[in-house]
Design a protein around this motif. Structure first.
Motif, PDB file in Angstrom:
ATOM      1  N   SER A 150       0.754  -1.196  -0.099  1.00 50.10           N
ATOM      2  CA  SER A 150      -0.058  -0.107  -0.054  1.00 50.10           C
ATOM      3  C   SER A 150       0.715   1.115  -0.172  1.00 50.10           C
ATOM      4  O   SER A 150       0.313   2.447   0.331  1.00 50.10           O
ATOM      5  N   ALA A 206       2.439   2.623   2.123  1.00 43.41           N
ATOM      6  CA  ALA A 206       2.454   3.249   3.512  1.00 43.41           C
ATOM      7  C   ALA A 206       3.146   4.540   3.563  1.00 43.41           C
ATOM      8  O   ALA A 206       4.069   4.740   4.259  1.00 43.41           O
ATOM      9  N   LEU A 207       2.776   5.477   2.697  1.00 42.52           N
ATOM     10  CA  LEU A 207       3.260   6.860   2.899  1.00 42.52           C
ATOM     11  C   LEU A 207       2.626   7.637   3.875  1.00 42.52           C
ATOM     12  O   LEU A 207       1.383   7.253   4.050  1.00 42.52           O
ATOM     13  N   TYR A 208       3.350   8.693   4.518  1.00 43.26           N
ATOM     14  CA  TYR A 208       2.675   9.301   5.398  1.00 43.26           C
ATOM     15  C   TYR A 208       1.810  10.306   4.768  1.00 43.26           C
ATOM     16  O   TYR A 208       2.322  11.362   4.348  1.00 43.26           O
ATOM     17  N   PRO A 209       0.572  10.551   4.818  1.00 42.32           N
ATOM     18  CA  PRO A 209      -0.086  11.397   4.126  1.00 42.32           C
ATOM     19  C   PRO A 209      -0.115  12.860   4.551  1.00 42.32           C
ATOM     20  O   PRO A 209      -0.116  13.840   3.662  1.00 42.32           O
ATOM     21  N   HIS A 210       0.282  13.023   5.796  1.00 42.30           N
ATOM     22  CA  HIS A 210       0.487  14.430   6.264  1.00 42.30           C
ATOM     23  C   HIS A 210       1.779  15.034   5.954  1.00 42.30           C
ATOM     24  O   HIS A 210       1.976  16.206   6.339  1.00 42.30           O
ATOM     25  N   LEU A 211       2.726  14.385   5.645  1.00 44.31           N
ATOM     26  CA  LEU A 211       4.074  14.644   5.517  1.00 44.31           C
ATOM     27  C   LEU A 211       4.328  14.788   3.952  1.00 44.31           C
ATOM     28  O   LEU A 211       3.828  14.239   3.158  1.00 44.31           O
ATOM     29  N   GLU A 214       9.691  14.866   3.349  1.00 44.74           N
ATOM     30  CA  GLU A 214       9.786  14.471   5.029  1.00 44.74           C
ATOM     31  C   GLU A 214       9.351  13.003   4.890  1.00 44.74           C
ATOM     32  O   GLU A 214      10.127  12.214   5.608  1.00 44.74           O
ATOM     33  N   PHE A 250      12.186  10.493   6.380  1.00 50.35           N
ATOM     34  CA  PHE A 250      11.685  10.059   7.793  1.00 50.35           C
ATOM     35  C   PHE A 250      12.610   9.147   8.497  1.00 50.35           C
ATOM     36  O   PHE A 250      13.044   9.469   9.579  1.00 50.35           O
ATOM     37  N   PRO A 251      13.216   8.001   7.821  1.00 52.40           N
ATOM     38  CA  PRO A 251      14.211   6.952   8.706  1.00 52.40           C
ATOM     39  C   PRO A 251      15.410   8.140   8.886  1.00 52.40           C
ATOM     40  O   PRO A 251      15.865   7.531  10.158  1.00 52.40           O
ATOM     41  N   ARG A 309      15.287  11.210   9.981  1.00 57.73           N
ATOM     42  CA  ARG A 309      14.988  12.051  11.167  1.00 57.73           C
ATOM     43  C   ARG A 309      14.981  11.050  12.315  1.00 57.73           C
ATOM     44  O   ARG A 309      15.132  11.517  13.682  1.00 57.73           O
ATOM     45  N   VAL A 310      14.393   9.857  12.356  1.00 58.67           N
ATOM     46  CA  VAL A 310      14.460   8.976  13.289  1.00 58.67           C
ATOM     47  C   VAL A 310      15.741   8.751  13.943  1.00 58.67           C
ATOM     48  O   VAL A 310      16.219   8.677  15.062  1.00 58.67           O
ATOM     49  N   ARG A 322      12.075   6.200   0.293  1.00 58.79           N
ATOM     50  CA  ARG A 322      12.169   6.237   1.937  1.00 58.79           C
ATOM     51  C   ARG A 322      13.018   4.810   1.987  1.00 58.79           C
ATOM     52  O   ARG A 322      13.736   4.765   3.189  1.00 58.79           O
ATOM     53  N   GLU A 359      -0.046  -0.413   8.579  1.00 61.17           N
ATOM     54  CA  GLU A 359       1.201  -0.447   7.685  1.00 61.17           C
ATOM     55  C   GLU A 359       1.990   0.981   7.905  1.00 61.17           C
ATOM     56  O   GLU A 359       3.049   0.772   7.832  1.00 61.17           O
ATOM     57  N   LEU A 360       1.205   2.065   8.292  1.00 60.30           N
ATOM     58  CA  LEU A 360       2.046   2.953   8.521  1.00 60.30           C
ATOM     59  C   LEU A 360       2.933   3.012   9.809  1.00 60.30           C
ATOM     60  O   LEU A 360       3.795   3.333   9.795  1.00 60.30           O
ATOM     61  N   ASP A 395      11.799   1.531  10.121  1.00 60.70           N
ATOM     62  CA  ASP A 395      12.883   2.750   9.926  1.00 60.70           C
ATOM     63  C   ASP A 395      13.617   2.958  11.381  1.00 60.70           C
ATOM     64  O   ASP A 395      14.167   4.010  11.438  1.00 60.70           O
TER      65      ASP A 395
END
Ligand SMILES: Nc1ncnc2c1ncn2[C@@H]1O[C@H](COP(=O)(O)OP(=O)(O)O)[C@@H](O)[C@H]1O
Ligand SMILES: [Mg+2]
Lengths: 365, 281
Positions: free
Chosen positions: A83, A85-90, A94, A98-99, A101-102, A146, B171-172, B179
């Motif tokens: 799917s 699995a993208l972050y829709p708000h970023l 970003e 993401f990895p 930033r972590v 990502r 999955e999110l 990560d």
């Protein structure tokens, strides 16, 4: 050294055993595809390699280290989900960052790495956008972006193309193969689509009901399917399986009589087959040609241009499919006869295991 | 899909139904407003008159003199409801996340227990609560009205928010975990930003609940005039001789006004939140 080894990995959900003793050794920089019908345990196996699920027993070894108890991030893997699995708000930027930033990398380093990934994936002008503003193929690339910024040793893909339409899927297949070449990393790719498997893989793992049916190069699977399952799963249209009776063995191989068809002497190692045994003869549609041999009545004819896929029915009631030449002079309703070269035939015993072919094409190592 | 495939007759029926429903909901407010505008002399006038020439906003001026602490009461109401909301959300959010995502012993049982708490009317628990607050020396403080408020609102809040969080694709979180993100990091950077509409819905419903239940806790656990919320403060319009109905209604409406204004601006999120997940995007 194999960067990834699985040793008798099993997985049960309650009483249901989903994976039964998986043993695999995957080479460095190899592109390996796990293929199998829906529900055979592909995703489960991938999630166990990733560390999202824990194996019920067995070890996962990456670069010589047993990682079975490690968190995903410590295994040196990254994963692309079906799917996305993208972050829709970023923003795309970003999402890719993401990895990093972590890991709390300094901004300059984040910027450089995201820029490099965006460059490889042709996303540079999309960085400020939100995932919702992208097309399916672009989202897919963001998800890949990502996964590459961390430079993992092993990339895991779970049916990454199954949400795309057919044309885009073809393009992305080529792109992914190119990406594999550019990154020269080890990739494990899960799909239920044998075309994806055949076109992209160095080696294919055919999974069925939680166990490995066969592990080999695409052409190995095509020419030397180890089991009936692999034989019918690989190849388009599917291999015909015609029931037959063993008449005897001789120096040339196994003499059989097809039910409702001719007698053939097939060049295979007879093994334990004895006169009177029931076997199945596997004939690929593309190996059938008009000529003396199997008689059948044509029910449906699909002319694709170069080939004419001919679906017929033999006098025994057995269905038979032949991929004839595109201009072959046949019509629906005709009774025709198709011939096969005995060297192209596969023979499967009652257990579904193949009898070794003696005259199959030699494979490049 | 377009949903406006109704025949004229169906449409008339739907609007009649909605109209009837709205009448039940809104008539009391209209009557409140009408009362607040009428001079006392006209209130018990027979026959009933919807409008008369002496209607004015006089009560909205007089009420501040009649009950000098009125402003304070309105402030207390908002303060108590806000505190209850803020503290409840601090507890509800991680709890709802745990119920949505984690497996732990007694999960189903405790969720069921939360529901059954709602079956006890607050009044049944007033005496035990009184004794509890007494022994904690919290009677006659804001806390006496805030803590029971929180306790009664958390269970429903957890149920509501849990349903919302469960709709965020797992999955999110798995991608974030791959990560290297910790659960807390994922909650902060991924789950909560996506849950904002849900948080607003739950926050609003907690706030409304907190506003509505103040009266009972205020008159039971608090004697200090300065700490009373508006619903309890309205009692002061009830005099020995007469009740200043018009001023009381004016005060009640004024007290609700700031809250209404906030909801008006949140409306967009409320609708989005209540229908979230109903359609695939
Ligand atoms: N969390 C789970 N709990 C119970 N059964 C599961 C779970 N995940 C997968 N399964 C079962 O395991 C089998 C394999 O699933 P999966 O690995 O997703 O198949 P595939 O990816 O090959 O389609 C299926 O029969 C599925 O129902
Ligand atoms: Mg799957």
């Amino acid at each position: 050294m194999a960067p990834l080894q699985l040793q008798t990995v099993t997985k049960s959900f309650g009483a249901a055993q989903v994976l039964i003793g998986i043993d695999l050794a995957i080479h460095d920089k190899e592109f390996v595809v796990f293929v199998g019908p829906s529900g055979c345990g592909k995703s489960t196996l991938l999630r166990i390699i990733a560390g999202l699920d824990e194996a019920t027993s067995g070890q996962i070894i990456i670069d010589g280290t047993d990682v079975s108890r490690l968190a995903p991030v410590d295994r040196g893997i990254s994963m692309v989900f079906q799917s996305y699995a993208l972050y829709p708000h970023l923003s795309v930027y970003e999402n890719i960052a993401f990895p990093l930033r972590v890991q709390r990398l300094p901004e300059a380093e984040v910027k450089a790495k995201v820029a490099r990934a965006a460059d490889i994936l042709q996303l540079t002008d999309k960085l400020p956008l939100k995932p919702g503003q992208l097309s399916g193929g672009q989202r897919q690339r963001v998800a890949i972006g990502r996964s590459i910024v961390r430079n993992p040793k092993v990339f895991l893909f779970d049916e990454p193309l199954s949400n795309l339409d057919a044309a885009l899927r073809g393009d992305m297949r080529v792109e992914l193969s190119g990406l594999h070449r550019d990154l020269s990393a080890t990739m494990i790719y899960v799909t239920h689509d044998q075309v994806e498997a055949m076109t992209m893989a160095h080696r294919i793992v055919v999974l069925n009901a939680g166990h490995v049916e066969q592990f080999g190069t695409p052409m190995e699977l095509y020419h030397h399917p180890a089991t009936r399952f692999v034989a019918t799963f690989i190849g388009q249209p599917n291999m015909n399986l015609v029931p037959a009776t063993v008449l005897g063995t001789d120096a040339g191989g196994l003499a059989v009589e097809l039910d409702g068809g001719p007698r053939l002497v097939l060049p295979v190692e007879p093994g334990a087959a004895r006169s009177g045994d029931r076997v199945e003869v596997g004939i690929r549609p593309e190996h059938a040609t008009l000529g003396d041999g199997i008689a059948m009545k044509v029910r449906v004819l699909e002319r694709l241009g170069g080939v004419a896929i001919t679906y017929g029915i033999m006098s025994s009631g057995q269905r038979f499919c032949a991929a004839l030449h595109g201009d072959a002079a046949v019509a629906e309703g005709d009774t025709i006869s198709v011939g096969v070269n005995p060297a192209d035939c596969h023979v499967f015993g009652a257990s579904g295991a193949v009898l070794r072919r003696l005259k199959a094409p030699v494979l490049a190592a | 899909m377009r949903m406006d495939h109704y025949t004229l007759l169906q449409k008339i029926g739907i609007y009649l139904g909605i109209g009837l429903f709205l009448m039940f909901v809104l008539l009391p407010f209209l009557e409140m407003f009408r009362t607040s505008l009428s001079p006392m002399s006209h209130l018990f006038h027979a026959p009933y008159e919807i409008w008369n020439s002496e209607m004015s906003f006089q009560a909205y001026r007089d009420m501040w003199d009649k009950v000098p602490l009125l402003g304070r009461y309105i402030w207390n109401s908002i303060y108590i409801a806000s505190m209850v909301t803020a503290l409840s959300m601090i507890i509800i959010t991680p709890a709802a996340y745990a119920y949505a995502r984690l497996e732990f012993p007694l999960k189903a049982l405790s969720l069921g227990a939360f529901l059954s708490i709602n079956m006890f009317a607050g009044a049944v628990l007033l005496i035990p609560l009184y004794r509890l607050l007494n022994s904690l020396h919290l009677l006659n403080t804001y806390w006496a009205m805030i803590i029971p408020g929180i306790a009664f609102l958390i269970p429903t809040g957890i149920w509501l928010l849990k349903g919302y969080l469960e709709k965020i694709p797992r999955e999110l979180e798995e991608a974030a975990y791959i990560d290297g993100a910790s659960r807390v990091y994922t909650l902060r950077r991924v789950v909560l930003p996506l849950a904002v509409p849900g948080l607003i819905v739950v926050g609003t419903s907690v706030f409304i609940g907190a506003y509505a239940q103040q009266y009972l806790f205020a008159i039971t656990f608090n004697q200090v005039k300065e700490l009373q919320p508006l619903p309890a403060g309205l009692n002061q319009f009830i005099g020995y001789q007469s009740v200043e109905w018009n001023q009381m209604m004016a005060a009640a409406l004024t007290g609700v006004l700031p809250v209404m204004a906030v909801f008006f601006f949140l409306q967009k999120y409320l609708v989005a939140g209540l229908t979230a997940g109903a359609v695939k995007e």
